[in-house]
Design a protein around this motif. Sequence first.
Motif, PDB file in Angstrom:
ATOM      1  N   LYS A  57       5.267  -0.694   6.910  1.00  0.00           N
ATOM      2  CA  LYS A  57       5.081  -1.007   5.498  1.00  0.00           C
ATOM      3  C   LYS A  57       5.897  -0.058   4.611  1.00  0.00           C
ATOM      4  CE  LYS A  57       0.384  -2.901   5.737  1.00  0.00           C
ATOM      5  NZ  LYS A  57      -1.031  -2.624   5.399  1.00  0.00           N
ATOM      6  N   LYS A  58       5.917   1.205   4.997  1.00  0.00           N
ATOM      7  CA  LYS A  58       6.691   2.175   4.223  1.00  0.00           C
ATOM      8  C   LYS A  58       8.168   1.823   4.237  1.00  0.00           C
ATOM      9  CE  LYS A  58       7.585   7.143   3.688  1.00  0.00           C
ATOM     10  NZ  LYS A  58       9.045   6.992   3.551  1.00  0.00           N
ATOM     11  N   THR A  59       8.685   1.464   5.404  1.00  0.00           N
ATOM     12  CA  THR A  59      10.093   1.076   5.513  1.00  0.00           C
ATOM     13  C   THR A  59      10.369  -0.160   4.662  1.00  0.00           C
ATOM     14  OG1 THR A  59      10.267   1.980   7.747  1.00  0.00           O
ATOM     15  CG2 THR A  59      11.908   0.344   7.109  1.00  0.00           C
ATOM     16  N   ALA A  60       9.476  -1.157   4.769  1.00  0.00           N
ATOM     17  CA  ALA A  60       9.643  -2.382   3.983  1.00  0.00           C
ATOM     18  C   ALA A  60       9.586  -2.084   2.491  1.00  0.00           C
ATOM     19  CB  ALA A  60       8.567  -3.395   4.370  1.00  0.00           C
TER      20      ALA A  60
ATOM     21  N   GLU B  25      12.244  -1.733  -2.704  1.00  0.00           N
ATOM     22  CA  GLU B  25      12.517  -0.983  -3.942  1.00  0.00           C
ATOM     23  C   GLU B  25      14.009  -0.743  -4.133  1.00  0.00           C
ATOM     24  OE1 GLU B  25      10.135   2.527  -3.646  1.00  0.00           O
ATOM     25  OE2 GLU B  25       8.301   1.527  -4.336  1.00  0.00           O
ATOM     26  N   ALA B  26      14.734  -0.623  -3.012  1.00  0.00           N
ATOM     27  CA  ALA B  26      16.185  -0.397  -3.084  1.00  0.00           C
ATOM     28  C   ALA B  26      16.968  -1.713  -3.113  1.00  0.00           C
ATOM     29  CB  ALA B  26      16.635   0.447  -1.885  1.00  0.00           C
ATOM     30  N   CYS B  27      16.252  -2.839  -3.154  1.00  0.00           N
ATOM     31  CA  CYS B  27      16.872  -4.180  -3.167  1.00  0.00           C
ATOM     32  C   CYS B  27      17.799  -4.370  -1.950  1.00  0.00           C
ATOM     33  CB  CYS B  27      17.645  -4.395  -4.471  1.00  0.00           C
ATOM     34  SG  CYS B  27      18.058  -6.138  -4.780  1.00  0.00           S
ATOM     35  N   ARG B  28      17.320  -3.933  -0.795  1.00  0.00           N
ATOM     36  CA  ARG B  28      18.138  -4.017   0.412  1.00  0.00           C
ATOM     37  C   ARG B  28      17.673  -5.122   1.358  1.00  0.00           C
ATOM     38  NH1 ARG B  28      18.475   1.819   2.931  1.00  0.00           N
ATOM     39  NH2 ARG B  28      19.734   0.677   4.465  1.00  0.00           N
ATOM     40  N   ILE B  29      16.550  -5.775   1.022  1.00  0.00           N
ATOM     41  CA  ILE B  29      16.137  -6.950   1.793  1.00  0.00           C
ATOM     42  C   ILE B  29      15.748  -8.063   0.838  1.00  0.00           C
ATOM     43  CG2 ILE B  29      15.353  -5.654   3.822  1.00  0.00           C
ATOM     44  CD1 ILE B  29      12.499  -5.998   2.863  1.00  0.00           C
TER      45      ILE B  29
ATOM     46  N   ALA C 268       4.252  -4.222  -2.236  1.00  0.00           N
ATOM     47  CA  ALA C 268       4.671  -3.499  -1.031  1.00  0.00           C
ATOM     48  C   ALA C 268       4.025  -2.119  -0.986  1.00  0.00           C
ATOM     49  CB  ALA C 268       6.196  -3.378  -0.997  1.00  0.00           C
ATOM     50  N   ASP C 269       4.005  -1.433  -2.113  1.00  0.00           N
ATOM     51  CA  ASP C 269       3.381  -0.114  -2.171  1.00  0.00           C
ATOM     52  C   ASP C 269       1.864  -0.216  -2.028  1.00  0.00           C
ATOM     53  OD1 ASP C 269       3.641   2.810  -2.710  1.00  0.00           O
ATOM     54  OD2 ASP C 269       2.418   2.299  -4.462  1.00  0.00           O
ATOM     55  N   HIS C 270       1.299  -1.258  -2.593  1.00  0.00           N
ATOM     56  CA  HIS C 270      -0.136  -1.529  -2.542  1.00  0.00           C
ATOM     57  C   HIS C 270      -0.620  -1.633  -1.092  1.00  0.00           C
ATOM     58  CE1 HIS C 270      -3.765  -3.742  -4.216  1.00  0.00           C
ATOM     59  NE2 HIS C 270      -3.747  -4.271  -2.987  1.00  0.00           N
TER      60      HIS C 270
ATOM     61  N   GLU D 271      -3.068   0.976   1.237  1.00  0.00           N
ATOM     62  CA  GLU D 271      -4.286   0.556   1.925  1.00  0.00           C
ATOM     63  C   GLU D 271      -4.248   0.956   3.404  1.00  0.00           C
ATOM     64  OE1 GLU D 271      -5.356  -3.490   1.162  1.00  0.00           O
ATOM     65  OE2 GLU D 271      -5.785  -3.101  -0.945  1.00  0.00           O
ATOM     66  N   ALA D 272      -3.082   0.931   4.020  1.00  0.00           N
ATOM     67  CA  ALA D 272      -2.968   1.415   5.399  1.00  0.00           C
ATOM     68  C   ALA D 272      -3.243   2.916   5.458  1.00  0.00           C
ATOM     69  CB  ALA D 272      -1.581   1.099   5.963  1.00  0.00           C
ATOM     70  N   GLU D 273      -2.709   3.649   4.487  1.00  0.00           N
ATOM     71  CA  GLU D 273      -2.982   5.081   4.405  1.00  0.00           C
ATOM     72  C   GLU D 273      -4.484   5.337   4.247  1.00  0.00           C
ATOM     73  OE1 GLU D 273      -0.068   8.054   3.074  1.00  0.00           O
ATOM     74  OE2 GLU D 273      -0.345   7.358   5.133  1.00  0.00           O
ATOM     75  N   ARG D 274      -5.123   4.500   3.456  1.00  0.00           N
ATOM     76  CA  ARG D 274      -6.559   4.644   3.226  1.00  0.00           C
ATOM     77  C   ARG D 274      -7.335   4.434   4.524  1.00  0.00           C
ATOM     78  NH1 ARG D 274      -9.637   6.927  -0.792  1.00  0.00           N
ATOM     79  NH2 ARG D 274     -11.683   5.972  -0.913  1.00  0.00           N
TER      80      ARG D 274
END
Length: 262
Positions: free
Chosen positions: A217-220, A225-229, A238-240, A244-247
């Motif tokens: 998720k972090k990679t995605a 955010e960098a508009c690379r995909i 994506a950050d959301h 939640e995974a971190e939580r």
Amino acid sequence: MANPIVARSLNEIQFWSRIMKEHALFLSLGFTYDQKNLVLEAQHFIQVFERVEEKLSRFSINSDIQLVKAFNTEVYQHAVDIWAFKRKVLGLTLRCEITSNNYPLLVDHISREAAYFANRLKELNQGILAPKPEAIIKENVFFLKIMADHAKFIGHLLDPSERKLVDQAREFSHDFDQLLFQAMDLDSMRPQSETKPILSQFLDQNRVSVTSLRDFKKTARDLIEACRIKSNIHPLLADHTFREAERFLEIIDLYEVSLNKN
């Protein structure tokens, strides 16, 4: 020394109020131009949880427990209200009374999170801080389904041309479905499954899988955010899902501490 109920209450409200606010935003963005009333309702909840966040900033871990419990009760009602709104949207969607860009499973998913938030506040006001063994299994069932849903959403919202990432998302979806079924099996074996070695192994296994999904998720998120995909995934969404995974990882650690005390 700070009251642990106070500290945990403020932590839960800080995390989940932001999540609820973002849910309202995502719903509003998914409604169509003719669904103005639903957009306005969603925007109302954005304002509600912004006010919750503002009020939260006045509290500290040294705040009076009765004031915090009163705040919990207030926020509990807001969580119940947004849950009801989400279930209304889901009902309208399943009856084909509206068509929007919000997947029914996504609406169901975010309503489950609202119910979880409300229940946590209720438990804290009852003085329940550390989960019992049976609660550890049930909460893992909840979070494993959340993680499985996230993988499915990511796979469906990526552009089909992003074949490698789509395949990775599908693999995570399958893996977490299997972990979910395993957790449900363990839940049905209670109380025999509520032994410390079994629960510790269960948590260790989940931690490894959630860490892998968190990293994906972090990679995605960073690529989006960098508009690379190419995708229909809002950068905030994506950050959301990453948060939640971190939580979930933090909660697994809390469960381990709880087990070691028993």
